[in-house]
Design an enzyme around this catalytic site. Structure first.
Site, PDB file in Angstrom:
ATOM      1  N   GLY A   6       0.926  -1.495  -0.013  1.00 18.59           N
ATOM      2  CA  GLY A   6      -0.003  -0.054   0.039  1.00 18.59           C
ATOM      3  C   GLY A   6       0.955   1.480  -0.162  1.00 18.59           C
ATOM      4  N   GLY A   7       0.284   2.191   0.647  1.00 15.86           N
ATOM      5  CA  GLY A   7       0.937   3.679   0.798  1.00 15.86           C
ATOM      6  C   GLY A   7       2.652   3.483   1.367  1.00 15.86           C
ATOM      7  N   GLY A 240      25.566  10.828 -29.646  1.00 15.36           N
ATOM      8  CA  GLY A 240      24.949  11.356 -28.334  1.00 15.36           C
ATOM      9  C   GLY A 240      25.551  10.677 -27.243  1.00 15.36           C
ATOM     10  CB  ALA A 241      25.731   7.061 -26.474  1.00 15.10           C
TER      11      ALA A 241
END
Length: 342
Positions: A6-7, A240-241
């Site tokens: 849960g939370g 770009g890498a």
């Protein structure tokens, strides 16, 4: 070491490192009963949020078979870390000579550029006592992150892994690397980067899921980091890498390349086919492109790498640079907070 649902799962999710034990620990937002009621899937707790499952998802950094092993390894992790972000990383006694050479590194990178090798073996020959403490080994295996030491001082290690997807950067690898780089920068830990990257992973899946935005996270993390940044290019550094992996363009302090390094926009064959589309003798043109650009010397002439070094001397060179940069002081312009591409 036990249930977290849960939370409550967001408490560990906000921490720097999450460790889980197999068989006893599990994490999920909604449990098996709710999943079955809503989606009609029949899963166990372990299948839904066990240690191995959450390791692959990237939620968990460390997964162990039992509590004793987990506690022992967490103590090893703490040994690399400073007391707080106001303290320097710990400096431990070291008996591994800083000028030690490793002749086997001269043959570590295969001659065939398409043959894989294990980057972990290279890292272990460079750092103190061959010790690399890897984290998130189950997530984005095409990039390696972890802690090691140079002359007794902690360094954060980031490296492409040619054994997995040829070392390409993808969405998960970018996220994994970016978060680790930011952790190191937050706690004054120098960053040591080993590069063998042919580019970002191509394909519609990556593009449709936002590789541009996700890849920018790693670029942003390296660019804003003010700790010492050392980089070694072992083989491919394309496009770009190459820029993203702690290049000079991102304020890299010391960037070195091995003679086997290829620093270019793309591979020789792909570049030749684009530049000379329709030409009959592509093989000869590829060979010419390789001779001119598929090497580290053109980049060295332009100042993109500080020097081309013999692989056997890597530890010696890095220890010398680390000693020079240990007291580096650099501050970014003040602002309330940054706005990285989340």
């Amino acid at each position: 070491m036990g249930p977290c649902a849960g939370g409550a799962v967001y408490s560990p999710a906000l921490t720097d490192f999450v460790a889980m034990t197999r068989g006893t620990a599990y994490m999920f937002v909604t449990g098996p009963d709710v999943v079955k009621q809503v989606t009609f899937e029949d899963v166990t707790r372990d299948e839904l949020g066990g240690a191995d499952v959450q390791s692959k998802s990237g939620v968990v950094h460390l997964a162990y078979d039992n509590e004793l092993d987990a506690l022992a390894r967490i103590r090893d992790l703490f040994d690399f870390l400073p007391l707080s972000n106001q303290h320097a990383p710990p400096l431990r006694p070291n008996f591994d000579p800083p000028n030690r050479v490793s002749p086997s590194l001269d043959f570590a990178v295969p001659r065939d550029p398409n043959t894989a090798y294990d980057m972990v073996e290279i890292i272990e020959q460079v750092v103190d006592d061959g010790e690399l403490f890897e984290v998130q080994t189950g997530f984005a295996r095409n990039i390696i992150i972890g802690f090691a030491r140079l002359e007794g001082g902690t360094v954060g290690v980031v490296a492409n892994q040619p054994k997995e997807q040829a070392g390409c950067l993808d969405i998960n690898a970018s996220i994994k690397g970016a978060r680790f780089v930011r952790f190191c920068d937050a706690f004054n830990i120098p960053i040591l980067t080993f590069v063998d990257v042919p580019g970002f992973l191509p394909g519609t899946e990556q593009e449709h899921n936002g590789i541009i935005r996700q890849g920018a996270k790693l670029l942003y993390a390296y660019a804003e980091a003010t700790v010492p940044k050392l980089t070694v290019i072992t083989r491919k550094a394309y496009g770009g890498a190459y820029d993203v992996m702690s290049s000079k363009h991102l304020r890299g302090d010391a960037n070195y390349a091995w003679p086997s390094a290829e620093i270019a926009v793309m591979g020789a064959k792909g570049a030749s086919e684009i530049l000379h589309r329709g030409h009959v003798d592509i093989e000869a043109l590829t060979a010419e492109y390789t001779r001119k650009f598929a090497n580290p010397y053109s980049a060295a002439q332009l100042g993109y790498v500080d020097a081309v070094i013999m692989p056997r001397d890597t530890r010696k060179v890095l220890c010398k640079e680390m000693a020079r940069l240990r007291n580096k002081k650099l501050a970014n312009p003040w602002k309330k907070h940054d706005n990285m591409p989340l």
